[in-house]
Design a protein around this motif. Structure first.
Motif, PDB file in Angstrom:
ATOM      1  N   TYR A 284       0.859  -1.160   0.163  1.00 33.18           N
ATOM      2  CA  TYR A 284      -0.111  -0.006   0.058  1.00 33.18           C
ATOM      3  C   TYR A 284       0.943   1.116   0.202  1.00 33.18           C
ATOM      4  O   TYR A 284       2.094   1.095   0.313  1.00 33.18           O
ATOM      5  CB  TYR A 284      -1.041   0.207   1.149  1.00 33.18           C
ATOM      6  CG  TYR A 284      -0.432   0.330   2.607  1.00 33.18           C
ATOM      7  CD1 TYR A 284      -0.273   1.587   3.076  1.00 33.18           C
ATOM      8  CD2 TYR A 284       0.164  -0.726   3.469  1.00 33.18           C
ATOM      9  CE1 TYR A 284       0.269   1.864   4.086  1.00 33.18           C
ATOM     10  CE2 TYR A 284       0.547  -0.309   4.619  1.00 33.18           C
ATOM     11  CZ  TYR A 284       0.520   0.987   5.068  1.00 33.18           C
ATOM     12  OH  TYR A 284       0.897   1.437   6.335  1.00 33.18           O
ATOM     13  N   PHE A 285       0.225   2.329  -0.349  1.00 37.75           N
ATOM     14  CA  PHE A 285       1.111   3.616  -0.444  1.00 37.75           C
ATOM     15  C   PHE A 285       0.544   4.642   0.280  1.00 37.75           C
ATOM     16  O   PHE A 285      -0.514   4.748   0.749  1.00 37.75           O
ATOM     17  CB  PHE A 285       1.020   4.204  -1.773  1.00 37.75           C
ATOM     18  CG  PHE A 285       1.690   3.089  -2.821  1.00 37.75           C
ATOM     19  CD1 PHE A 285       2.853   2.952  -3.404  1.00 37.75           C
ATOM     20  CD2 PHE A 285       0.395   2.421  -3.533  1.00 37.75           C
ATOM     21  CE1 PHE A 285       2.988   2.075  -4.266  1.00 37.75           C
ATOM     22  CE2 PHE A 285       0.935   1.522  -4.694  1.00 37.75           C
ATOM     23  CZ  PHE A 285       2.353   1.454  -4.876  1.00 37.75           C
ATOM     24  N   THR A 286       1.633   5.437   0.823  1.00 40.51           N
ATOM     25  CA  THR A 286       1.247   6.884   1.385  1.00 40.51           C
ATOM     26  C   THR A 286       1.809   7.720   0.528  1.00 40.51           C
ATOM     27  O   THR A 286       2.877   7.786  -0.136  1.00 40.51           O
ATOM     28  CB  THR A 286       1.997   7.106   2.856  1.00 40.51           C
ATOM     29  OG1 THR A 286       3.190   6.919   2.904  1.00 40.51           O
ATOM     30  CG2 THR A 286       1.075   6.134   3.846  1.00 40.51           C
ATOM     31  N   ALA A 287       0.960   8.960   0.368  1.00 43.06           N
ATOM     32  CA  ALA A 287       1.450   9.995  -0.831  1.00 43.06           C
ATOM     33  C   ALA A 287       1.190  11.356  -0.199  1.00 43.06           C
ATOM     34  O   ALA A 287       0.089  11.604   0.196  1.00 43.06           O
ATOM     35  CB  ALA A 287       0.807   9.754  -1.888  1.00 43.06           C
ATOM     36  N   GLY A 288       2.161  12.000  -0.048  1.00 47.10           N
ATOM     37  CA  GLY A 288       2.218  13.420   0.460  1.00 47.10           C
ATOM     38  C   GLY A 288       3.267  14.317  -0.196  1.00 47.10           C
ATOM     39  O   GLY A 288       4.221  13.687  -0.804  1.00 47.10           O
ATOM     40  N   GLU A 289       3.436  15.574   0.011  1.00 45.23           N
ATOM     41  CA  GLU A 289       4.469  16.284  -0.588  1.00 45.23           C
ATOM     42  C   GLU A 289       5.790  16.230  -0.013  1.00 45.23           C
ATOM     43  O   GLU A 289       6.722  16.176  -0.697  1.00 45.23           O
ATOM     44  CB  GLU A 289       4.138  17.890  -0.037  1.00 45.23           C
ATOM     45  CG  GLU A 289       2.963  18.570  -0.833  1.00 45.23           C
ATOM     46  CD  GLU A 289       2.704  20.118  -0.292  1.00 45.23           C
ATOM     47  OE1 GLU A 289       3.435  20.476   0.404  1.00 45.23           O
ATOM     48  OE2 GLU A 289       1.627  20.497  -0.749  1.00 45.23           O
ATOM     49  N   LYS A 290       5.868  15.612   1.261  1.00 50.70           N
ATOM     50  CA  LYS A 290       7.319  15.136   1.811  1.00 50.70           C
ATOM     51  C   LYS A 290       7.684  13.957   1.172  1.00 50.70           C
ATOM     52  O   LYS A 290       8.936  13.910   0.816  1.00 50.70           O
ATOM     53  CB  LYS A 290       7.282  15.074   3.229  1.00 50.70           C
ATOM     54  CG  LYS A 290       6.966  16.302   4.099  1.00 50.70           C
ATOM     55  CD  LYS A 290       7.305  16.257   5.574  1.00 50.70           C
ATOM     56  CE  LYS A 290       7.308  17.691   6.260  1.00 50.70           C
ATOM     57  NZ  LYS A 290       7.403  17.404   7.989  1.00 50.70           N
ATOM     58  N   GLU A 291       6.899  12.963   1.169  1.00 49.37           N
ATOM     59  CA  GLU A 291       7.443  11.632   0.409  1.00 49.37           C
ATOM     60  C   GLU A 291       6.216  10.797  -0.266  1.00 49.37           C
ATOM     61  O   GLU A 291       5.059  10.817   0.445  1.00 49.37           O
ATOM     62  CB  GLU A 291       8.226  10.848   1.381  1.00 49.37           C
ATOM     63  CG  GLU A 291       7.387  10.198   2.430  1.00 49.37           C
ATOM     64  CD  GLU A 291       7.830   9.121   3.368  1.00 49.37           C
ATOM     65  OE1 GLU A 291       9.213   9.574   3.813  1.00 49.37           O
ATOM     66  OE2 GLU A 291       7.325   8.362   4.003  1.00 49.37           O
ATOM     67  N   VAL A 292       6.364  10.282  -0.912  1.00 50.07           N
ATOM     68  CA  VAL A 292       5.730   9.070  -1.489  1.00 50.07           C
ATOM     69  C   VAL A 292       6.403   7.772  -1.207  1.00 50.07           C
ATOM     70  O   VAL A 292       7.558   7.527  -1.412  1.00 50.07           O
ATOM     71  CB  VAL A 292       5.508   9.135  -3.299  1.00 50.07           C
ATOM     72  CG1 VAL A 292       4.903   7.765  -3.643  1.00 50.07           C
ATOM     73  CG2 VAL A 292       4.576  10.074  -3.591  1.00 50.07           C
ATOM     74  N   ASP A 357      -3.682   0.428  -2.562  1.00 51.73           N
ATOM     75  CA  ASP A 357      -4.464   1.257  -1.628  1.00 51.73           C
ATOM     76  C   ASP A 357      -3.541   2.269  -1.321  1.00 51.73           C
ATOM     77  O   ASP A 357      -2.485   2.348  -1.047  1.00 51.73           O
ATOM     78  CB  ASP A 357      -4.934   0.841  -0.428  1.00 51.73           C
ATOM     79  CG  ASP A 357      -6.380   0.054  -0.585  1.00 51.73           C
ATOM     80  OD1 ASP A 357      -6.923  -0.052  -1.637  1.00 51.73           O
ATOM     81  OD2 ASP A 357      -6.836  -0.524   0.508  1.00 51.73           O
ATOM     82  N   VAL A 358      -3.883   3.716  -1.605  1.00 51.61           N
ATOM     83  CA  VAL A 358      -3.287   4.845  -1.165  1.00 51.61           C
ATOM     84  C   VAL A 358      -4.071   5.369   0.461  1.00 51.61           C
ATOM     85  O   VAL A 358      -5.052   5.601   0.058  1.00 51.61           O
ATOM     86  CB  VAL A 358      -3.519   5.955  -2.203  1.00 51.61           C
ATOM     87  CG1 VAL A 358      -2.381   7.211  -1.688  1.00 51.61           C
ATOM     88  CG2 VAL A 358      -2.839   5.465  -3.454  1.00 51.61           C
ATOM     89  N   MET A 359      -3.330   5.212   1.185  1.00 48.81           N
ATOM     90  CA  MET A 359      -3.827   5.539   2.551  1.00 48.81           C
ATOM     91  C   MET A 359      -3.196   6.526   3.367  1.00 48.81           C
ATOM     92  O   MET A 359      -2.269   6.826   3.593  1.00 48.81           O
ATOM     93  CB  MET A 359      -3.646   4.130   3.445  1.00 48.81           C
ATOM     94  CG  MET A 359      -4.164   2.851   2.536  1.00 48.81           C
ATOM     95  SD  MET A 359      -4.192   1.418   3.494  1.00 48.81           S
ATOM     96  CE  MET A 359      -5.659   1.551   4.589  1.00 48.81           C
ATOM     97  N   HIS A 360      -4.330   6.966   4.496  1.00 48.13           N
ATOM     98  CA  HIS A 360      -3.826   8.186   5.319  1.00 48.13           C
ATOM     99  C   HIS A 360      -4.457   7.492   6.683  1.00 48.13           C
ATOM    100  O   HIS A 360      -5.802   7.222   6.466  1.00 48.13           O
ATOM    101  CB  HIS A 360      -4.146   9.420   4.985  1.00 48.13           C
ATOM    102  CG  HIS A 360      -3.815  10.508   6.177  1.00 48.13           C
ATOM    103  ND1 HIS A 360      -2.341  10.927   6.124  1.00 48.13           N
ATOM    104  CD2 HIS A 360      -4.635  11.135   6.975  1.00 48.13           C
ATOM    105  CE1 HIS A 360      -2.442  11.799   7.234  1.00 48.13           C
ATOM    106  NE2 HIS A 360      -3.701  11.924   7.674  1.00 48.13           N
ATOM    107  N   PHE A 361      -3.842   7.536   7.672  1.00 51.34           N
ATOM    108  CA  PHE A 361      -4.328   6.812   8.858  1.00 51.34           C
ATOM    109  C   PHE A 361      -4.451   8.067  10.020  1.00 51.34           C
ATOM    110  O   PHE A 361      -3.670   8.836  10.236  1.00 51.34           O
ATOM    111  CB  PHE A 361      -3.468   5.768   9.614  1.00 51.34           C
ATOM    112  CG  PHE A 361      -3.062   4.863   8.775  1.00 51.34           C
ATOM    113  CD1 PHE A 361      -3.946   3.788   8.515  1.00 51.34           C
ATOM    114  CD2 PHE A 361      -1.998   4.539   8.088  1.00 51.34           C
ATOM    115  CE1 PHE A 361      -4.091   2.576   7.677  1.00 51.34           C
ATOM    116  CE2 PHE A 361      -1.745   3.366   7.238  1.00 51.34           C
ATOM    117  CZ  PHE A 361      -2.662   2.608   7.076  1.00 51.34           C
ATOM    118  N   ARG A 362      -5.718   8.079  10.603  1.00 53.43           N
ATOM    119  CA  ARG A 362      -5.991   9.082  11.816  1.00 53.43           C
ATOM    120  C   ARG A 362      -5.743   7.936  13.077  1.00 53.43           C
ATOM    121  O   ARG A 362      -6.391   7.162  13.070  1.00 53.43           O
ATOM    122  CB  ARG A 362      -7.303   9.408  11.706  1.00 53.43           C
ATOM    123  CG  ARG A 362      -7.466  10.409  10.521  1.00 53.43           C
ATOM    124  CD  ARG A 362      -7.025  11.548  10.291  1.00 53.43           C
ATOM    125  NE  ARG A 362      -7.173  12.290   9.162  1.00 53.43           N
ATOM    126  CZ  ARG A 362      -6.820  13.398   9.138  1.00 53.43           C
ATOM    127  NH1 ARG A 362      -5.741  13.917   9.786  1.00 53.43           N
ATOM    128  NH2 ARG A 362      -7.010  14.056   7.847  1.00 53.43           N
TER     129      ARG A 362
END
Length: 365
Positions: A284-292, A357-362
């Motif tokens: 799975y991936f995390t994708a933001g300005e700092k890093e993919v 899946d591209v994911m962001h966790f809370r």
């Protein structure tokens, strides 16, 4: 996740050549690092074109691929199960791996002497298989003896384990690996506790000459026919070609070389992905300005478990996961566009993460 594949094979089958090519995999996939942990262990980036596409869309400061470990287990020879050729050490190394890449020589070349004087991949396979089976037989007999004492007290679980161990023993004595048996989920729990080598998933890698890279040859056909009942993967690769590719300096030169051979990509890329699948892993991936970044998880993990791969606090304090399907991210071009299109998902603790899946966790700790 620290999961690793062990490469095994007889001398002069191309095993070390392949390992050396894998150590230079960064030159064929992308500018990702390869680092040597020990002389025979390498951490290798898993080629994934989806990561490159996400980089294009997000334009992050850095890109981090997922990795896996490959172990070059040298020196396995006939008699290894009895300690020949430092056999105990190498069998211990195999036991520590999660899956096995078994390299078989499937090419004729008078300049490369075979240890047994002729090319016969099934004979070679049998030598390795026999040594691993003999070691497992030694292990399972010790387990049977131990369980025999426990079942006298009427322990029902020990009785089930004992019956399963006897079944495995019969299989090993018949010259078959334990992976050929069908285990239900209850059996698998017991089997994992036996710490056997021949239950590990295996990929048979047929090392061929240049002319056979696309369509294989008679040796490859024999291997495929003989391993069909093992439910094992078979991959065809040319170690010499891979070695030639690693010697080329630029990406453009490598692409031209591949085009001349009518190949889409280096064989080591296919090997790395096949090994990744062999370990039953997904990304799975995390994708933001700092890093993919690509993250490795075992297939079937829930959202909290996947979050825990990033940090244990993410799993402990998991609230929800915000999920974008990779195809939706690419089709709409950004997170904001995905939200506008109603394709943005909020998932809870029961969600099973899907590959890509591209994911962001809370979370809250």
């Amino acid at each position: 996740m620290s999961l690793k594949c062990g490469i095994v094979g007889l001398p002069n089958v191309g095993k070390s050549t392949l390992f050396n090519c894998l150590s230079n995999a960064k030159a064929q996939s992308a500018n990702y690092p390869f680092c040597t942990i020990e002389p025979n262990i390498g951490t290798i980036s898993v080629p994934d074109k989806r990561l490159n596409k996400l980089e294009e869309l997000v334009n992050p400061q850095k890109v981090i691929p997922t990795t896996m470990e490959i172990v070059d287990i040298a020196g396995l020879v006939k008699g290894a199960s009895k300690g020949e050729g430092l056999g105990n050490q190498f069998l211990a190394n195999i036991r520590e791996t999660d899956a096995i890449i078994h390299v078989l020589r499937c090419f004729d070349d008078g300049n490369v002497v075979h240890v047994d004087g002729s090319v016969d991949p099934m004979r070679d396979k049998e030598v390795i298989d026999t040594e691993l089976q003999l070691k497992d037989l030694e292990t399972i007999e010790k387990k049977i003896n131990s369980l025999s004492r426990i079942i006298k007290s009427g322990d029902k679980q020990a009785l089930k384990e004992h019956e399963l161990a006897l079944r495995i023993k019969d299989t090993l004595e018949s010259g078959q690996s334990a992976r050929t048996l069908d285990f239900d989920e209850n059996d698998r729990q017991f089997v994992r506790g036996f710490h056997l080598i021949t239950t590990k998933p295996v990929l048979y890698l047929c090392n061929v000459d240049e002319a056979s890279v696309k369509n294989g040859n008679k040796y490859v056909d024999i291997v495929k026919e003989n391993v069909a009942r093992e439910n094992a993967q078979v991959l065809v690769i040319g170690a010499k070609i891979e070695a030639d590719i690693t010697e080329l300096d630029t990406f453009e030169e490598r692409q031209m070389f591949l085009e001349e051979l009518d190949l889409d990509e280096p064989g080591v890329n296919r090997l790395i992905r096949a090994a990744y699948n062999l370990l039953d892993l997904q990304t799975y991936f995390t994708a933001g300005e700092k890093e993919v970044r690509a993250w490795t998880i075992k297939r079937g993990m829930t959202a909290p478990q996947a979050a825990g791969v990033i940090h244990t606090d993410f799993e402990k304090g998991f609230i929800r996961a915000e999920v974008i399907k990779y195809d939706d991210f690419v089709n709409f071009g950004s997170e904001a566009a995905v939200k506008d299109a109603g394709k943005f998902h909020v998932e809870g603790k029961e969600y099973t993460v899907e590959d890509g899946d591209v994911m962001h966790f809370r979370f809250n700790v």
